[in-house]
Design an enzyme around this catalytic site. Sequence first.
Site, PDB file in Angstrom:
ATOM      1  NE  ARG A  59      50.297 106.672  -6.148  1.00 24.48           N
ATOM      2  CZ  ARG A  59      49.265 106.490  -5.364  1.00 24.48           C
ATOM      3  NH1 ARG A  59      48.161 107.100  -5.609  1.00 24.48           N
ATOM      4  NH2 ARG A  59      49.363 105.686  -4.329  1.00 24.48           N
ATOM      5  CG  ASP A  91      47.403  95.808   4.802  1.00 28.29           C
ATOM      6  OD1 ASP A  91      46.985  96.742   4.085  1.00 28.29           O
ATOM      7  OD2 ASP A  91      48.123  94.888   4.369  1.00 28.29           O
ATOM      8  CG  ASP A 138      56.357 104.542 -10.186  1.00 23.40           C
ATOM      9  OD1 ASP A 138      55.679 103.887  -9.379  1.00 23.40           O
ATOM     10  OD2 ASP A 138      56.917 105.607  -9.879  1.00 23.40           O
ATOM     11  CD  GLN A 139      59.916 104.116  -7.243  1.00 21.47           C
ATOM     12  OE1 GLN A 139      61.090 103.921  -6.931  1.00 21.47           O
ATOM     13  NE2 GLN A 139      59.539 105.208  -7.883  1.00 21.47           N
ATOM     14  CB  CYS A 188      48.507 101.983 -13.662  1.00 22.09           C
ATOM     15  SG  CYS A 188      49.053 100.308 -13.557  1.00 22.09           S
ATOM     16  NE  ARG A 216      41.649  90.136  -3.285  1.00 23.17           N
ATOM     17  CZ  ARG A 216      42.216  91.331  -3.341  1.00 23.17           C
ATOM     18  NH1 ARG A 216      41.481  92.407  -3.391  1.00 23.17           N
ATOM     19  NH2 ARG A 216      43.525  91.462  -3.365  1.00 23.17           N
ATOM     20  CE  LYS A 225      45.976  89.581   1.074  1.00 21.88           C
ATOM     21  NZ  LYS A 225      46.601  90.349  -0.023  1.00 21.88           N
ATOM     22  CG  ASN A 226      49.906  91.101   2.286  1.00 23.64           C
ATOM     23  OD1 ASN A 226      49.085  90.663   1.479  1.00 23.64           O
ATOM     24  ND2 ASN A 226      49.778  92.268   2.890  1.00 23.64           N
TER      25      ASN A 226
HETATM   26  C1  UD1 Z   1      51.584  95.631   0.076  1.00 30.20           C
HETATM   27  C2  UD1 Z   1      50.527  94.739   0.682  1.00 30.20           C
HETATM   28  C3  UD1 Z   1      49.316  95.571   1.088  1.00 30.20           C
HETATM   29  C4  UD1 Z   1      49.738  96.708   2.000  1.00 30.20           C
HETATM   30  C5  UD1 Z   1      50.861  97.516   1.348  1.00 30.20           C
HETATM   31  C6  UD1 Z   1      51.405  98.593   2.276  1.00 30.20           C
HETATM   32  C7  UD1 Z   1      50.905  92.647  -0.453  1.00 30.20           C
HETATM   33  C8  UD1 Z   1      50.395  91.623  -1.407  1.00 30.20           C
HETATM   34  N1  UD1 Z   1      50.146  93.721  -0.291  1.00 30.20           N
HETATM   35  O1  UD1 Z   1      51.029  96.179  -1.124  1.00 30.20           O
HETATM   36  O2  UD1 Z   1      48.398  94.717   1.778  1.00 30.20           O
HETATM   37  O3  UD1 Z   1      48.621  97.556   2.220  1.00 30.20           O
HETATM   38  O4  UD1 Z   1      51.942  96.654   0.991  1.00 30.20           O
HETATM   39  O5  UD1 Z   1      51.889  98.029   3.445  1.00 30.20           O
HETATM   40  O6  UD1 Z   1      51.931  92.463   0.166  1.00 30.20           O
HETATM   41  N2  UD1 Z   1      53.847 102.873  -4.982  1.00 30.20           N
HETATM   42  C9  UD1 Z   1      54.245 103.634  -6.054  1.00 30.20           C
HETATM   43  N3  UD1 Z   1      55.009 103.051  -7.037  1.00 30.20           N
HETATM   44  C10 UD1 Z   1      55.388 101.753  -6.989  1.00 30.20           C
HETATM   45  C11 UD1 Z   1      54.986 100.986  -5.908  1.00 30.20           C
HETATM   46  C12 UD1 Z   1      54.214 101.572  -4.901  1.00 30.20           C
HETATM   47  O7  UD1 Z   1      53.919 104.807  -6.147  1.00 30.20           O
HETATM   48  O8  UD1 Z   1      56.080 101.295  -7.920  1.00 30.20           O
HETATM   49  C13 UD1 Z   1      53.026 103.490  -3.915  1.00 30.20           C
HETATM   50  C14 UD1 Z   1      51.655 102.850  -3.795  1.00 30.20           C
HETATM   51  O9  UD1 Z   1      50.732 103.425  -4.676  1.00 30.20           O
HETATM   52  C15 UD1 Z   1      51.323 103.120  -2.338  1.00 30.20           C
HETATM   53  C16 UD1 Z   1      52.686 103.013  -1.644  1.00 30.20           C
HETATM   54  O10 UD1 Z   1      53.648 103.225  -2.667  1.00 30.20           O
HETATM   55  O11 UD1 Z   1      50.806 104.411  -2.158  1.00 30.20           O
HETATM   56  C17 UD1 Z   1      52.947 101.691  -0.959  1.00 30.20           C
HETATM   57  O12 UD1 Z   1      52.723 100.642  -1.872  1.00 30.20           O
HETATM   58  P1  UD1 Z   1      53.435  99.215  -1.738  1.00 30.20           P
HETATM   59  O13 UD1 Z   1      54.225  99.173  -0.488  1.00 30.20           O
HETATM   60  O14 UD1 Z   1      54.116  98.898  -3.011  1.00 30.20           O
HETATM   61  O15 UD1 Z   1      52.186  98.269  -1.571  1.00 30.20           O
HETATM   62  P2  UD1 Z   1      51.966  96.839  -2.205  1.00 30.20           P
HETATM   63  O16 UD1 Z   1      53.244  96.096  -2.275  1.00 30.20           O
HETATM   64  O17 UD1 Z   1      51.149  96.959  -3.455  1.00 30.20           O
END
Ligand code: UD1
Length: 424
Positions: A123, A309, A126-127, A118, A401, A24-25
């Site tokens: 969070r 996960d 933002d990146q 948000c 999902r 899925k991811n």
């Molecule tokens: C992806 C996976 C999810 C998995 C996660 C971590 C998909 C669709 N989902 O989620 O199943 O649990 O990676 O391996 O691939 N963060 C920020 N700012 C940002 C982006 C992230 O603060 O702009 C924080 C998030 O809140 C979190 C951490 O960074 O605490 C990791 O998030 P991220 O790696 O971005 O997860 P996803 O890509 O959403």
Amino acid sequence: MFMDQFLITGSSRIAGEVTISGAKNAALPLLAAMILAETPTTLHNVPSLQDVRTLIELIGGMGIHIQKQDDTVTCDTKNIDNFYAPYDLVKTMRASILVLGPLLARFGEAEVSLPGGCAIGSRPVDQHLKAFEAMGAEISVENGYVKARAPKGGRLLGCHFSFDMITVGGTENVIMAAALAKGTTVLGNCALEPEVVDLANMLVAMGAKISGIGTATMTIEGVERLHGCEYSVVADRIETGSYLAGALMTRGDVLTKKTTASLLHPVLEKFEAMGAIITTGDDWIRAQMKGRPKPVDIRTQPHPGFPTDMQAQLMAICCLADGTSTIIENIFENRYMHVPELNRLGASIQVDGHTAVVKGVEKFTAAPVMATDLRASMSLVMAAATAEGDSLIDRIYHIDRGYEDVENKLRALGVTIERINTND
Ligand code: UD1
């Protein structure tokens, strides 16, 4: 559908063979990447999941011709007529934000709803936004929507950018955008997850110029256009780990097929430390378990650390271990929602901040429980399958999902499971 429940009659030994679906991811970013191609793209091994259907609907809503038949998705972007991702769809799935990079890079503009609750700079994304700004985009948030516009001339500009923290979605969104930017982008502190690698490989198949794939620094030399390609989604390492976990909980024997051990070394290492015998081939992994699991300590980390996960499923094994395990969740703040539910099934888990201390018990006992999120729901299903008696699991839309054909796969492993549609 949203009211479905699982009735699981427990005490199963989990044993048998199961074929693993596409991840899925990986499928979600690969579907978003199809927006970048000027000619038709074909994607194979796409799992039939709610999240995939949501993203196809989102992309289709832009006038793009996209359809899924069996496990193949075909996409032709030539009739795209808007660059808009509405709240109604985005709110159900955070990964919808992945259409922002491709739209902005190819068409110079995009309007994508923020995932629930948000604001800019906060969070979750933002990146992503910071990187697009570094590429010259103008970004604003109005009425809950991110409005993004490329600089004059309509193309993003290559830049040097380093992520403040490791983000899977952020890395994916930005490499897609950089692929069509003017000039070279050097990205630091990139996520190394296999799904990021899968996306980078597909972009290369579409004509992108990317080096450093699978490392923390990727260099992307922007090209003027990308073409369609034929590509196949990598195996789902989390689904693989989830079914193998069943063997460890039930002195079972599970053979997962169409999957690769190299995708989940950190998980297999822990399984071995817990006493499982793991054997692997080119495209299969088998876990055999004789006695009770041994306790382990884990901390979730970005790849190649232990994946968040798999935290809930690993915890379900620890619940039955012969001793006390410690789990530290480092990626997400609120990822212990399954703990009270596992405790309802007879586990003994205490949480203090990021740390969960799991005292092993001999067995789970049946109880009605509620699925709280996608991966957590699998830990409850597995726990219920080992408990003597009937357990009713509510809110299983979470599991739909992320796990393709879950009842049939579990039945093939000896689990007695029935889907109850409460709308009937
Ligand atoms: C992806 C996976 C999810 C998995 C996660 C971590 C998909 C669709 N989902 O989620 O199943 O649990 O990676 O391996 O691939 N963060 C920020 N700012 C940002 C982006 C992230 O603060 O702009 C924080 C998030 O809140 C979190 C951490 O960074 O605490 C990791 O998030 P991220 O790696 O971005 O997860 P996803 O890509 O959403």
